[in-house]
Design an enzyme around this catalytic site. Structure first.
Site, PDB file in Angstrom:
ATOM      1  N   ARG A  80       0.958  -1.240  -0.005  1.00 37.68           N
ATOM      2  CA  ARG A  80      -0.075  -0.044   0.009  1.00 37.68           C
ATOM      3  C   ARG A  80       0.919   1.221  -0.064  1.00 37.68           C
ATOM      4  O   ARG A  80       1.708   1.535   0.912  1.00 37.68           O
ATOM      5  CB  ARG A  80      -0.872  -0.101   1.275  1.00 37.68           C
ATOM      6  CG  ARG A  80      -1.782  -0.965   1.284  1.00 37.68           C
ATOM      7  CD  ARG A  80      -3.237  -0.558   0.533  1.00 37.68           C
ATOM      8  NE  ARG A  80      -4.097   0.346   1.081  1.00 37.68           N
ATOM      9  CZ  ARG A  80      -5.167   0.978   0.609  1.00 37.68           C
ATOM     10  NH1 ARG A  80      -5.405   0.854  -0.486  1.00 37.68           N
ATOM     11  NH2 ARG A  80      -5.882   1.775   1.422  1.00 37.68           N
ATOM     12  N   ASP A 135       0.775  -9.225   3.730  1.00 37.07           N
ATOM     13  CA  ASP A 135       0.585 -10.655   3.070  1.00 37.07           C
ATOM     14  C   ASP A 135      -0.739 -10.574   1.995  1.00 37.07           C
ATOM     15  O   ASP A 135      -1.785  -9.828   2.381  1.00 37.07           O
ATOM     16  CB  ASP A 135       0.321 -11.792   3.999  1.00 37.07           C
ATOM     17  CG  ASP A 135       1.681 -12.280   4.782  1.00 37.07           C
ATOM     18  OD1 ASP A 135       2.642 -11.707   4.307  1.00 37.07           O
ATOM     19  OD2 ASP A 135       1.381 -13.021   5.618  1.00 37.07           O
ATOM     20  N   ASP A 251     -14.130   2.697   6.902  1.00 32.58           N
ATOM     21  CA  ASP A 251     -14.548   2.574   5.399  1.00 32.58           C
ATOM     22  C   ASP A 251     -15.429   1.285   5.540  1.00 32.58           C
ATOM     23  O   ASP A 251     -15.034   0.548   4.835  1.00 32.58           O
ATOM     24  CB  ASP A 251     -13.576   2.565   4.475  1.00 32.58           C
ATOM     25  CG  ASP A 251     -14.132   3.005   2.910  1.00 32.58           C
ATOM     26  OD1 ASP A 251     -15.242   2.872   3.018  1.00 32.58           O
ATOM     27  OD2 ASP A 251     -13.460   3.099   2.277  1.00 32.58           O
ATOM     28  N   ASP A 269      -8.670  -1.716   3.816  1.00 29.63           N
ATOM     29  CA  ASP A 269      -8.937  -0.474   3.855  1.00 29.63           C
ATOM     30  C   ASP A 269      -9.104   0.185   5.218  1.00 29.63           C
ATOM     31  O   ASP A 269     -10.265   0.647   5.555  1.00 29.63           O
ATOM     32  CB  ASP A 269     -10.073  -0.188   2.874  1.00 29.63           C
ATOM     33  CG  ASP A 269      -9.814   0.931   2.107  1.00 29.63           C
ATOM     34  OD1 ASP A 269      -9.266   1.798   2.524  1.00 29.63           O
ATOM     35  OD2 ASP A 269     -10.735   1.126   1.321  1.00 29.63           O
TER      36      ASP A 269
HETATM   37  N1  LIG Z   1      -3.873  -7.834   1.533  1.00 31.97           N
HETATM   38  C1  LIG Z   1      -4.569  -7.940   0.225  1.00 31.97           C
HETATM   39  N2  LIG Z   1      -4.726  -9.407  -0.211  1.00 31.97           N
HETATM   40  C2  LIG Z   1      -5.240  -9.345  -1.504  1.00 31.97           C
HETATM   41  N3  LIG Z   1      -5.953  -8.406  -1.943  1.00 31.97           N
HETATM   42  C3  LIG Z   1      -5.764  -7.150  -1.543  1.00 31.97           C
HETATM   43  C4  LIG Z   1      -5.068  -6.946  -0.110  1.00 31.97           C
HETATM   44  N4  LIG Z   1      -5.155  -5.776   0.166  1.00 31.97           N
HETATM   45  C5  LIG Z   1      -5.692  -5.101  -1.081  1.00 31.97           C
HETATM   46  N5  LIG Z   1      -6.115  -5.816  -2.213  1.00 31.97           N
HETATM   47  C6  LIG Z   1      -6.835  -5.807  -3.204  1.00 31.97           C
HETATM   48  O1  LIG Z   1      -6.812  -4.415  -3.421  1.00 31.97           O
HETATM   49  C7  LIG Z   1      -8.047  -3.571  -3.476  1.00 31.97           C
HETATM   50  C8  LIG Z   1      -8.157  -2.428  -3.013  1.00 31.97           C
HETATM   51  O2  LIG Z   1      -7.648  -2.549  -1.580  1.00 31.97           O
HETATM   52  P1  LIG Z   1      -8.308  -1.207  -0.633  1.00 31.97           P
HETATM   53  O3  LIG Z   1      -9.750  -1.153  -0.692  1.00 31.97           O
HETATM   54  O4  LIG Z   1      -7.646  -1.428   0.559  1.00 31.97           O
HETATM   55  O5  LIG Z   1      -7.748  -0.148  -1.445  1.00 31.97           O
HETATM   56  P2  LIG Z   1      -8.230   1.363  -1.955  1.00 31.97           P
HETATM   57  O6  LIG Z   1      -7.234   2.257  -2.504  1.00 31.97           O
HETATM   58  O7  LIG Z   1      -8.854   2.120  -0.463  1.00 31.97           O
HETATM   59  O8  LIG Z   1      -9.583   0.970  -2.690  1.00 31.97           O
HETATM   60  P3  LIG Z   1     -10.819   1.801  -2.758  1.00 31.97           P
HETATM   61  O9  LIG Z   1     -10.470   3.264  -2.739  1.00 31.97           O
HETATM   62  O10 LIG Z   1     -11.386   1.209  -3.793  1.00 31.97           O
HETATM   63  O11 LIG Z   1     -11.608   1.322  -1.627  1.00 31.97           O
HETATM   64  C9  LIG Z   1      -9.107  -4.646  -2.957  1.00 31.97           C
HETATM   65  O12 LIG Z   1     -10.225  -4.520  -3.448  1.00 31.97           O
HETATM   66  C10 LIG Z   1      -8.203  -5.994  -3.202  1.00 31.97           C
HETATM   67  O13 LIG Z   1      -8.891  -6.694  -4.409  1.00 31.97           O
HETATM   68 MG   LIG Z   2     -11.081   0.061  -0.576  1.00 29.05          MG
END
Ligand SMILES: Nc1ncnc2c1ncn2[C@@H]1O[C@H](COP(=O)(O)OP(=O)(O)OP(=O)(O)O)[C@@H](O)[C@H]1O
Ligand SMILES: [Mg+2]
Length: 380
Positions: A80, A135, A251, A269
């Site tokens: 991230r 992970d 969220d 998230d």
């Molecule tokens: N630890 C993880 N393992 C597998 N997939 C992950 C993981 N973390 C994130 N993802 C993938 O990345 C996507 C986005 O993650 P997350 O919701 O944390 O990010 P975001 O940038 O805040 O996205 P959004 O703004 O769409 O909510 C998730 O929907 C998932 O598909």
């Molecule tokens: Mg998200």
């Protein structure tokens, strides 16, 4: 997520955001050798990158390979990465250290499934922006793009019983998070950057007003948001705000959970995590579905009217958390304003990158605008 971008489009995206992706594997490999125990130096491959709906941080999927005790080891991680100012970020501040710490503490203090966090690089000196690795968890998410309420996806196509199973298991996540004792002491750092106030909700409300002010210069004012903020001020729930605060995931949407067999396997998230009333999360999970229902309605589709109904969520929450919630209206308005500011920022980003022209009226980007007007009694 559906519409998962290819590596190529993502590389273009990352370059747009000012990072040179070709150097990521070597840079990460060197950095990992400084944080992994035993002097290991994994070979790193960038598998792909998930831009979800382009809302917030960058999510990069990586594989690390190394040899340990004579055997080949392979691990998949998710990085991230905090957006930079050039990315036109949704939030004014990204505390990757806070997200990392919340994930670590939730894993330690609860049975809520979260990805195991590995290492954090808080300085920004390695990739140009702070990041952490966790992970990779195998699972599927109800899609945001196209919204799961549009049908034609695993969640919308499931039986009502399976949808309900997923819903209840997700409400159970909220109940379990909210049961962590002494949240204010353990997670108080989440409020560090918020303005002063007599209780956590006051401080968070202060943060929301500042965040709206931060969003205005790039995209324009919204008198609707300003009227809603005034409504929130007039109707501020002093009693609820004075109660014992909990860890709020922030969220709390089904779109932020990885599921297997309709059960959460990773709660994702955490960038909006805070300390405050439990109503924040319960209202947000219901309201997020309302927004997706609005989108379905705008597209002339029926959506999923039997999913995440307030009465059902409320009853499940009461059964699981042992707490009967009061009226959620204030928290729906609060959620609606947060969605407005998110749309202001994602709109500003799209304008900045030439995807759309700047709208004369920012409120045309509020897909849930009439829902908000109804909530504050401006529309029948
Ligand atoms: N630890 C993880 N393992 C597998 N997939 C992950 C993981 N973390 C994130 N993802 C993938 O990345 C996507 C986005 O993650 P997350 O919701 O944390 O990010 P975001 O940038 O805040 O996205 P959004 O703004 O769409 O909510 C998730 O929907 C998932 O598909
Ligand atoms: Mg998200």
């Amino acid at each position: 997520m559906t519409n998962r971008p290819t590596v190529q489009t993502e590389v273009a995206h990352l370059q747009r955001s000012g990072r040179d992706t070709s150097t990521i594997p070597a840079v990460l490999s060197t950095w990992l050798s400084t944080v992994m125990q035993g002097g290991l130096k994994p070979e790193v491959t960038v598998e792909s990158s998930v831009d979800a709906n382009g809302m917030s941080s960058e999510t990069i999927i990586l594989t690390g390979r190394w040899t340990e005790s004579g055997g080949a080891v392979q691990r998949k991680w998710v990085a991230r990465v905090a957006p930079t100012e050039q990315d036109v970020p949704v939030f004014s501040v990204y505390r990757m250290d806070h997200q990392f710490e919340v994930l670590r503490l939730v894993a330690e203090l609860t049975d809520v499934p979260v990805p195991q966090v590995r290492w954090i690089e808080p300085s920004g000196e390695v990739l140009g922006s702070p990041f952490f690795l966790m992970d990779l968890v195998e699972g599927i998410v109800p899609p945001d793009v196209m919204p799961y309420t549009f049908g034609g996806n695993w969640f919308a196509d499931a039986t009502a019983d399976k949808q309900r199973e997923l819903q209840d298991a997700t409400v159970a996540v909220l109940a379990e998070l909210h049961a962590i004792p002494d949240a204010a002491a353990t997670f108080g750092f989440l409020l560090d950057a918020d303005p002063p106030g007599e209780n956590p909700l006051r401080r968070h409300f202060g943060w929301l007003k500042n965040w709206y002010d931060f969003a205005v210069p790039d995209i324009g004012r919204s008198t609707l948001v300003e009227r809603a903020l005034a409504w929130l001020e007039r109707n501020f729930p002093d009693d609820v705000a004075a109660g014992e605060p909990v860890l709020a995931w922030g969220d709390s949407r089904i779109g932020n959970v990885l599921y297997r067999d309709f059960r959460p396997v990773a709660v994702l998230d955490w960038e909006m995590a805070t300390v405050g009333p439990r109503e924040l999360d319960v209202a947000w999970i219901v309201f997020a579905h309302m927004v997706f229902q609005e989108l379905a309605g705008l597209a002339g589709l029926p959506g999923l009217p039997d999913v995440l109904r307030e009465d059902d969520v409320r009853a499940s929450y009461q059964r699981l958390a042992g707490v009967e919630l009061g009226d959620l209206r204030w928290f729906y308005v609060y959620s609606a304003v947060i969605w407005c500011v998110v749309f202001m920022r994602t709109g500003a980003r799209r304008v900045h990158f030439g995807e759309i022209t700047k709208p004369d009226d920012v409120e045309t980007m509020f897909y849930h605008g009439s829902l908000l007007r109804r909530l504050i009694d401006e529309e029948a």
